[in-house]
Design an enzyme around this catalytic site. Structure first.
Site, PDB file in Angstrom:
ATOM      1  N   SER A 173       0.828  -1.204   0.000  1.00  0.00           N
ATOM      2  CA  SER A 173       0.000   0.000   0.000  1.00  0.00           C
ATOM      3  C   SER A 173       0.869   1.264   0.000  1.00  0.00           C
ATOM      4  O   SER A 173       1.600   1.507  -0.948  1.00  0.00           O
ATOM      5  CB  SER A 173      -0.967  -0.030   1.180  1.00  0.00           C
ATOM      6  N   ASP A 196      -3.217   6.625  -3.034  1.00  0.00           N
ATOM      7  CA  ASP A 196      -1.962   6.035  -2.586  1.00  0.00           C
ATOM      8  C   ASP A 196      -1.514   5.024  -3.642  1.00  0.00           C
ATOM      9  O   ASP A 196      -2.217   4.798  -4.635  1.00  0.00           O
ATOM     10  CB  ASP A 196      -2.111   5.431  -1.194  1.00  0.00           C
ATOM     11  N   ASP A 239      -1.416   1.836  -4.203  1.00  0.00           N
ATOM     12  CA  ASP A 239      -2.262   0.730  -4.678  1.00  0.00           C
ATOM     13  C   ASP A 239      -3.707   1.165  -4.874  1.00  0.00           C
ATOM     14  O   ASP A 239      -4.581   0.346  -5.146  1.00  0.00           O
ATOM     15  CB  ASP A 239      -2.174  -0.479  -3.750  1.00  0.00           C
ATOM     16  N   ASP A 269      -6.157   2.116  -3.066  1.00  0.00           N
ATOM     17  CA  ASP A 269      -7.300   1.778  -2.212  1.00  0.00           C
ATOM     18  C   ASP A 269      -7.688   2.950  -1.314  1.00  0.00           C
ATOM     19  O   ASP A 269      -8.750   2.934  -0.693  1.00  0.00           O
ATOM     20  CB  ASP A 269      -7.058   0.505  -1.400  1.00  0.00           C
TER      21      ASP A 269
END
Length: 533
Positions: A150, A296, A298, A300
């Site tokens: 992440s 961010d 990734d 999510d």
């Protein structure tokens, strides 16, 4: 802090003998030959812990790091657990981001699932985590794995596991999987069947985009957006979703648009961190944008910033975006349960009560939010995570959140209003909820336990001059909550980073008063936010 635990030469040599990556074996052999005892002790202090967030740690050889040997053990353990859980032979879908090692970790995992008799399916390329979470339900999978860390620093990677319902795993599943991982006798003995892996085509990406675009209705689209993917994998999908929905004026921050595992323009690839939005805000100011959207790496999570009348830009806090999205859904007539966490603003509860819908408050993390109620229609956490359509993605999704926020901003602009003005209106209706967060980053994880012990031993007697109620959140979670009339503080360790976090809230029915005092005097962590004003 005592001396590092001693690791024997035989332990290191045994790991090297079982290693499947020649470069990792050479890395450990070099440390052994050069007498790097402290470094070896750290790397062999114990296996990387498998928790509800799966695995996450530094990329390095040895059991206490993210590497191919550790990931293969994790995949083999997960496959064994799925078999004992009655899911043998089911679909397991694997996704990956653009971090160092992600593709190798994903391919190894898929090949291990295939060899174990599962229908292993690999996403076609680097994609956002929400696409993987969507695919778990879309494909009727027994489980999903996303290789990502992440918004962690570039030297980290991670391994996130999703259950068959498309949500992150919760206890005791994590402990059961960890036990299965530790029962794997040898990495070299783990079978792989790469030819048995199905690499999915673009149809799954199209299905996700179609589903997300279907969340918005025709309406105003006159909005200039600046977007940054923070060197992650969000640019293509976010722009595709926005374009399909009718948002034609979208500009990407060029320095951060393409995936780069080094994240060269930011200290930490987290939109919450000071300075992370600087390039996006500069481009927005230069181009006269109406809204900044940041994901961010990734994708999510979703952050936003808005222009003020004086020409400056103000990042919105997660609580502000969370309340705005909830308000938009409620005004669309979306009924069901609205959920957030014990550290997020209490304003969502006020909104839910005013609209006569269900409200749930959970422990921190989307693994809990996503399971808050069977009729969950919206969930958010102050750390920039929003589930605006849990029926599609039962996890935080920065792509769908970006689309609904753009829809709201365009609608308000067409009506002569704005996101800050809507927040002011909500303050008038439901009171001013002022929130802030203070974080302490540590270099030695033991420091967090020491700080928590001190907080439990000597809690405050008052908050803002009012008597304070002290609540220890153990054993549900490692945290403390202090409450007083119109004030609340929750302190807990971060679940994904070496940080101790304090979440502050002051509620003032009519604005001013304690809310104003909080804005003047609260410790700053990127500035406090008046949710609803």
């Amino acid at each position: 802090m005592g001396a590092p635990a001693v690791v024997t030469r035989a332990e290191v040599e045994a790991w090297i003998a079982d290693e499947v990556d020649e470069s990792a074996a050479a890395e450990l052999q070099h440390l052994l030959n050069t007498g790097a005892d402290d470094e070896l002790a750290d790397r062999f202090a114990g296996p990387l812990t498998f928790g509800t967030a799966g695995l996450r740690g530094p990329l390095r050889a040895g059991p206490n790091g993210m590497n191919r040997a550790v990931v293969r053990r994790a995949a083999a353990g997960l496959a064994a657990w799925l078999g004992t859980d009655g899911r043998a032979g089911g679909v397991v879908v694997v996704g990956y981001d653009a971090r160092h090692g992600s593709l190798d970790f994903a391919r190894d995992s898929a090949a291990i699932f295939a060899a174990a008799g599962f229908d292993a399916r690999l996403l076609p390329r680097t994609l956002p985590t929400p696409v993987l979470a969507f695919c778990v339900r879309h494909l009727g999978a027994a489980a999903g794995v996303m290789v990502t860390a992440s918004h962690n620093p570039p030297q980290d990677n991670g391994y996130k596991v999703y259950a068959a319902d498309g949500a992150q795993i919760v206890p005791p599943t994590d402990a059961e999987i960890e036990a299965a991982i530790r029962a794997v006798p040898s990495v070299r003995g783990i079978a792989l069947a790469p030819d048995g892996v199905t690499v999915l085509g673009e149809e799954v990406v199209t299905a996700y985009v179609d589903a997300i675009v279907g969340l918005v209705a025709p309406g105003p689209r006159d909005l200039r957006i600046v977007h940054t993917a923070m060197h992650g994998v969000g640019t293509e999908i976010v722009r595709a979703v926005l374009a399909r929905a009718g948002f034609a004026d979208v500009r990407s921050v060029p320095q951060q648009a393409d995936p780069d595992p080094e994240f060269p323009t930011v200290s930490f690839p987290n939109p919450e961190e000071p300075g992370a939005l600087d390039l996006a805000l500069a481009l927005a100011a230069d181009t006269g944008a109406d809204l900044v959207i940041a994901n961010d790496p990734d994708a999510d999570r979703c952050a936003a910033a808005v222009p003020l009348p004086d020409g400056t830009w103000r990042p919105l806090r997660g609580d502000e975006v969370g309340v705005l999205l909830a308000d938009a859904l409620l005004r669309k007539g979306v009924r069901g349960t609205y959920a957030t966490t014990i550290v997020s603003s209490s304003m969502l509860g006020a909104l839910a009560r005013a609209h006569g819908v269900g409200y749930a408050e959970t422990l921190t993390g989307f693994k809990w939010i996503s399971r808050a109620a069977d009729d969950l229609v919206y969930g958010y956490e102050e750390a920039l995570g929003y589930a605006v359509a849990p029926g599609l993605v039962r996890d935080k999704d920065g792509v769908s959140a970006a689309l609904l926020l753009a829809e709201l901003a365009a609608s308000l602009k067409a009506a002569g209003s704005s996101l800050p003005q809507r927040l002011d209106e909500l303050a008038t209706e439901h009171g001013r909820h002022v929130t802030d967060q203070v974080s302490v980053r540590v270099t030695v994880l033991d420091e967090i336990a020491t700080l928590m012990q001190r907080l439990r031993a000597a809690p405050p007697a008052t908050l803002l001059g009012a008597p304070c109620t002290v609540e220890d959140l153990l054993p549900r979670t490692d945290g403390v909550r202090w409450t007083a009339d119109g004030a609340r503080v929750v302190i807990r360790p971060s679940g994904t980073e070496p940080k101790l976090k304090a979440y502050l809230e002051v509620v003032e029915p009519g604005g001013g008063g304690r809310g104003a005092a909080a804005r003047r005097g609260a410790p700053r962590a990127g500035g406090c936010a008046a949710v609803g004003g």
